[in-house]
Design a protein around this motif. Structure first.
Motif, short mmCIF file in Angstrom:
data_model
loop_
_atom_site.label_atom_id
_atom_site.label_comp_id
_atom_site.label_asym_id
_atom_site.label_seq_id
_atom_site.Cartn_x
_atom_site.Cartn_y
_atom_site.Cartn_z
N THR A 84 0.81 -1.23 0.00
CA THR A 84 0.00 0.00 0.00
C THR A 84 0.84 1.27 0.00
N ASP A 86 1.89 2.61 2.75
CA ASP A 86 1.70 3.25 4.05
C ASP A 86 2.97 3.13 4.89
N TYR A 108 1.59 8.32 11.14
CA TYR A 108 1.20 7.33 10.14
C TYR A 108 0.85 8.01 8.82
N TYR A 109 1.54 7.58 7.76
CA TYR A 109 1.27 8.11 6.42
C TYR A 109 0.39 7.12 5.68
N LYS A 110 -0.78 7.59 5.27
CA LYS A 110 -1.73 6.78 4.51
C LYS A 110 -1.66 7.22 3.05
N SER A 112 -3.02 6.12 0.27
CA SER A 112 -4.24 6.17 -0.53
C SER A 112 -4.97 7.51 -0.39
N SER A 113 -4.89 8.12 0.78
CA SER A 113 -5.55 9.42 1.00
C SER A 113 -4.56 10.58 0.91
N THR A 138 -4.64 1.43 10.38
CA THR A 138 -4.89 1.24 8.95
C THR A 138 -6.37 1.01 8.68
N ALA A 141 -9.08 5.73 10.28
CA ALA A 141 -8.24 6.93 10.42
C ALA A 141 -8.83 7.79 11.53
#
Length: 198
Positions: A84, A86, A108-110, A112-113, A138, A141
């Protein structure tokens, strides 16, 4: 009335010819198009400059927060989900009080967003605890938003120097930053990767 007076009346009553009217229309159209072009170009330039300032402000705020959160602990753990993209960056204090570590937090780096979140957590005493906490992140959020428009987030370490490489992007404009902090405590533990997020 004299002949001279008749000539004067005839000249005065002469109207605008069709050629003069067309010429005037063409000139007016050229002026109108020029004004429209300059306004359009000015608006685009202004919007581009505003976007650049927004991304630079966002980069400055996130950089300050990353450094500030890293100063709170003397140990970090970094993990990345290869599928992903992330990234979890865990900051905590290696020294423990009553069996619990102090000052723990997860950034936390997401991907997808394209957003970066900050989470306060309690007593992460093992890699399993960290893994479970990160897996919960995960799914939902629920953290505090640290930054948006983030196209890439990478944390590396070398000789206790923690380096953050962040790329911001929006509407074709990108800004890249790189910041480092030295973990000064003698009890530094930096492991990459430590948590399998998959």
């Amino acid at each position: 009335m004299s002949k001279k007076g008749d000539d004067f009346l005839r000249l005065d009553s002469k109207g605008i010819t069709i050629i003069e009217l067309m010429l005037g229309t063409v000139l007016l159209s050229i002026v109108a198009l020029s004004v429209t072009y300059f306004i359009s170009t000015g608006t685009k330039t202004c919007n581009y400059a505003e976007l650049a300032v927004t991304l630079q402000e966002e980069a400055q705020v996130v950089s300050n927060q990353l450094i500030s959160f890293s100063e709170k602990g003397n140990c970090v753990k970094v993990s990345e989900n290869a599928s992903t993209g992330d990234v979890a960056y865990v900051v905590y204090n290696c020294e423990k009080k009553n069996g619990e570590s102090l000052g723990e937090s997860i950034i936390y780096y997401k991907k997808s967003s394209e957003k970066l979140y900050y989470y306060e957590v309690t007593s992460l005493t093992s890699n399993d605890d960290i893994r479970n906490e990160v897996k919960g992140i995960t799914d939902v959020a629920v953290g505090q938003l640290m930054g948006e428009f983030i196209k890439g987030f990478k944390v590396t370490n070398k000789d206790n120097w923690i380096t953050f490489q962040v790329e911001y992007g929006k509407d074709g404009k990108t800004v890249k930053t790189e910041d480092s902090i030295l973990l000064r405590s003698k009890r530094v533990e930096v492991v990459t990767p430590i948590i399998n997020l998959a």
